[in-house]
Write a protein that holds these residues in place. Structure first.
Motif, PDB file in Angstrom:
ATOM      1  N   LYS A 127       0.835  -1.194   0.000  1.00 32.92           N
ATOM      2  CA  LYS A 127       0.000   0.000   0.000  1.00 32.92           C
ATOM      3  C   LYS A 127       0.878   1.255   0.000  1.00 32.92           C
ATOM      4  N   ARG A 128       1.860   1.209   0.870  1.00 33.69           N
ATOM      5  CA  ARG A 128       2.748   2.355   0.989  1.00 33.69           C
ATOM      6  C   ARG A 128       3.499   2.609  -0.310  1.00 33.69           C
ATOM      7  N   GLU A 129       3.970   1.557  -0.900  1.00 29.23           N
ATOM      8  CA  GLU A 129       4.707   1.686  -2.157  1.00 29.23           C
ATOM      9  C   GLU A 129       3.818   2.285  -3.245  1.00 29.23           C
ATOM     10  N   HIS A 130       2.573   1.886  -3.226  1.00 29.79           N
ATOM     11  CA  HIS A 130       1.655   2.432  -4.224  1.00 29.79           C
ATOM     12  C   HIS A 130       1.432   3.918  -4.003  1.00 29.79           C
ATOM     13  N   GLU A 131       1.375   4.311  -2.748  1.00 28.10           N
ATOM     14  CA  GLU A 131       1.268   5.739  -2.457  1.00 28.10           C
ATOM     15  C   GLU A 131       2.433   6.502  -3.084  1.00 28.10           C
ATOM     16  N   ILE A 132       3.620   5.977  -2.821  1.00 31.96           N
ATOM     17  CA  ILE A 132       4.812   6.635  -3.384  1.00 31.96           C
ATOM     18  C   ILE A 132       4.767   6.624  -4.907  1.00 31.96           C
ATOM     19  N   LEU A 133       4.277   5.525  -5.448  1.00 35.80           N
ATOM     20  CA  LEU A 133       4.190   5.408  -6.911  1.00 35.80           C
ATOM     21  C   LEU A 133       3.314   6.501  -7.500  1.00 35.80           C
TER      22      LEU A 133
ATOM     23  N   LYS B 140      14.189   0.671 -14.962  1.00 30.75           N
ATOM     24  CA  LYS B 140      15.538   1.137 -14.637  1.00 30.75           C
ATOM     25  C   LYS B 140      15.520   2.552 -14.097  1.00 30.75           C
ATOM     26  N   ARG B 141      14.507   3.300 -14.494  1.00 30.79           N
ATOM     27  CA  ARG B 141      14.410   4.690 -14.066  1.00 30.79           C
ATOM     28  C   ARG B 141      12.980   4.986 -13.658  1.00 30.79           C
ATOM     29  N   ARG B 142      12.805   6.080 -12.924  1.00 30.42           N
ATOM     30  CA  ARG B 142      11.453   6.390 -12.451  1.00 30.42           C
ATOM     31  C   ARG B 142      10.546   6.762 -13.607  1.00 30.42           C
ATOM     32  N   ALA B 143      11.119   7.383 -14.631  1.00 35.72           N
ATOM     33  CA  ALA B 143      10.296   7.728 -15.790  1.00 35.72           C
ATOM     34  C   ALA B 143       9.748   6.458 -16.440  1.00 35.72           C
ATOM     35  N   GLN B 144      10.579   5.443 -16.486  1.00 36.70           N
ATOM     36  CA  GLN B 144      10.135   4.167 -17.042  1.00 36.70           C
ATOM     37  C   GLN B 144       9.094   3.525 -16.135  1.00 36.70           C
ATOM     38  N   ALA B 145       9.290   3.688 -14.845  1.00 34.40           N
ATOM     39  CA  ALA B 145       8.321   3.156 -13.884  1.00 34.40           C
ATOM     40  C   ALA B 145       6.956   3.809 -14.089  1.00 34.40           C
ATOM     41  N   ILE B 146       6.972   5.106 -14.351  1.00 37.10           N
ATOM     42  CA  ILE B 146       5.720   5.821 -14.602  1.00 37.10           C
ATOM     43  C   ILE B 146       5.009   5.212 -15.805  1.00 37.10           C
ATOM     44  N   GLN B 147       5.767   5.038 -16.870  1.00 37.20           N
ATOM     45  CA  GLN B 147       5.193   4.476 -18.099  1.00 37.20           C
ATOM     46  C   GLN B 147       4.581   3.097 -17.835  1.00 37.20           C
TER      47      GLN B 147
ATOM     48  N   ILE C 198      14.140  11.155   3.323  1.00 41.14           N
ATOM     49  CA  ILE C 198      14.387  10.933   1.898  1.00 41.14           C
ATOM     50  C   ILE C 198      14.977   9.540   1.679  1.00 41.14           C
ATOM     51  N   ASN C 199      15.668   9.041   2.682  1.00 41.90           N
ATOM     52  CA  ASN C 199      16.249   7.696   2.567  1.00 41.90           C
ATOM     53  C   ASN C 199      15.159   6.640   2.453  1.00 41.90           C
ATOM     54  N   THR C 200      14.124   6.828   3.240  1.00 37.48           N
ATOM     55  CA  THR C 200      12.998   5.893   3.168  1.00 37.48           C
ATOM     56  C   THR C 200      12.355   5.937   1.789  1.00 37.48           C
ATOM     57  N   VAL C 201      12.206   7.150   1.279  1.00 40.56           N
ATOM     58  CA  VAL C 201      11.633   7.283  -0.060  1.00 40.56           C
ATOM     59  C   VAL C 201      12.495   6.546  -1.077  1.00 40.56           C
ATOM     60  N   LYS C 202      13.810   6.718  -0.935  1.00 40.33           N
ATOM     61  CA  LYS C 202      14.718   6.047  -1.875  1.00 40.33           C
ATOM     62  C   LYS C 202      14.541   4.535  -1.821  1.00 40.33           C
ATOM     63  N   THR C 203      14.402   4.025  -0.610  1.00 38.16           N
ATOM     64  CA  THR C 203      14.195   2.579  -0.456  1.00 38.16           C
ATOM     65  C   THR C 203      12.919   2.150  -1.176  1.00 38.16           C
ATOM     66  N   HIS C 204      11.843   2.887  -0.936  1.00 39.13           N
ATOM     67  CA  HIS C 204      10.574   2.539  -1.580  1.00 39.13           C
ATOM     68  C   HIS C 204      10.707   2.606  -3.107  1.00 39.13           C
ATOM     69  N   VAL C 205      11.353   3.660  -3.561  1.00 37.64           N
ATOM     70  CA  VAL C 205      11.503   3.826  -5.014  1.00 37.64           C
ATOM     71  C   VAL C 205      12.315   2.675  -5.603  1.00 37.64           C
ATOM     72  N   SER C 206      13.402   2.322  -4.914  1.00 38.82           N
ATOM     73  CA  SER C 206      14.214   1.207  -5.402  1.00 38.82           C
ATOM     74  C   SER C 206      13.392  -0.067  -5.504  1.00 38.82           C
ATOM     75  N   ASN C 207      12.608  -0.332  -4.464  1.00 40.00           N
ATOM     76  CA  ASN C 207      11.769  -1.527  -4.473  1.00 40.00           C
ATOM     77  C   ASN C 207      10.749  -1.470  -5.604  1.00 40.00           C
ATOM     78  N   LEU C 208      10.200  -0.282  -5.812  1.00 45.42           N
ATOM     79  CA  LEU C 208       9.230  -0.123  -6.895  1.00 45.42           C
ATOM     80  C   LEU C 208       9.875  -0.387  -8.252  1.00 45.42           C
ATOM     81  N   LEU C 209      11.088   0.124  -8.430  1.00 40.82           N
ATOM     82  CA  LEU C 209      11.771  -0.088  -9.707  1.00 40.82           C
ATOM     83  C   LEU C 209      11.997  -1.575  -9.937  1.00 40.82           C
ATOM     84  N   LEU C 210      12.350  -2.282  -8.860  1.00 39.03           N
ATOM     85  CA  LEU C 210      12.537  -3.729  -8.984  1.00 39.03           C
ATOM     86  C   LEU C 210      11.231  -4.403  -9.380  1.00 39.03           C
ATOM     87  N   LYS C 211      10.178  -4.079  -8.638  1.00 39.48           N
ATOM     88  CA  LYS C 211       8.906  -4.764  -8.849  1.00 39.48           C
ATOM     89  C   LYS C 211       8.282  -4.428 -10.198  1.00 39.48           C
TER      90      LYS C 211
END
Lengths: 151, 151
Positions: free
Chosen positions: B92-98, B135-142, B118-131
């Motif tokens: 749920k949290r990751e989706h919020e960040i997404l 490779k990049r947040r722009a790609q994650a958006i797409q 910001i470190n926590t955000v980075k962790t969430h973002v990294s996990n999101l990129l994996l899931k």
DNA sequence: TTCATCGTCATACTTTAGGGTGATTTTGGT
DNA sequence: ACCAAAATCACCCTAAAGTATGACGATGAA
């Protein structure tokens, strides 16, 4: 097939046992310690066990579902808002780069696909950020989408 | 996790060796044959080897493409595809960040609006990129947009 | 209670993105 | 031919993003 392999392994195991039994006497004769013997036996059979485990047991399969988006309603035509492009003074080339940005490509990837240097891409991106009044490319994507500049 | 198991197995193996060394003397003292001892050792370690082999080897991944119906209908209200979220193990949290990422926010801005570092955000973002296999947040958006995870 | 997951945070490091500046070359219109 | 805009490229620098690793408390399920 499995049974055949199992038999082979069984025979191999038995033979190995015999070999070790014979070797054992030599070890004892030459006065080696039983500890060493036990250690060797242990190592050999652990390896054998791993090999057997891998060969005889079916590899544990983990189904990894890869999600592939399928468009259900292809009747939604996207049209670039040319008026906005003009109003923002976004050139044709810049719009091309904008489309690639929106696809999530990095500057390097854009440079590769458009056959220009990464520096050129950076220049275009910087200009786009200015014209779209965005601080980051992700924000540029969002704004471009709102303005119907990208699908 | 894998390392932890490996260490446990190593320790177990070592302990078992010691136990056997000790037991060995008793066997010898009571006059049992070394053959019997070797056999016991062999059996134990074969079993151990099989167990280790099964536990420590990564299960083979079988990739199955699953088609995700996606509606490209601008007039229809946006609804998050919960099934995809579950399938990708996005919390749920990751989706919020997404959602915030898709709005073009920077990590710092996301940190400020979610009241975490910001470190926590980075962790969430990294996990999101994996899931999201991005490779990049722009790609994650797409990708998130294609999967109806964000409007 | 034990175990796994989640959310949190940190530290150190590498990579990518972005800003500023200046320059050269194309290109289209007059 | 000339000019202006567009496109190209480079260099330097800072900021932001991303990677890897480890740690710790909370929570919830078995």
């Amino acid at each position: 097939m499995i049974n055949k392999r199992l038999i082979i392994f069984g025979v191999t195991l038995a033979l190995l046992m015999v070999v070790l039994q014979v070797a054992q006497y030599r070890f004892i004769i030459v006065g080696h310690s039983a500890e060493l013997y036990a250690g060797i036996v242990a190592v050999i059979f652990v390896v054998l066990g791993v090999v057997m485990g891998r060969k005889l047991t079916k590899p544990q399969e983990v189904i990894v579902e890869k999600l592939v988006p399928v468009t259900i309603n292809p009747s939604a035509p996207f049209a670039v808002n040319e008026q906005v492009l003009e109003k923002l003074n976004i050139s044709k080339r810049e719009h091309e780069i904008l489309l690639l940005i929106a696809q999530g490509m990095s500057n390097q990837e854009i440079a590769d696909t458009t056959f220009v240097s990464i520096n050129t891409v950076k220049t275009h991106v910087s200009n786009l950020l200015l014209k779209l009044d965005a601080k980051r490319r992700a924000q540029a994507i969002q704004k471009a989408r709102e303005l119907n500049l990208v699908p």
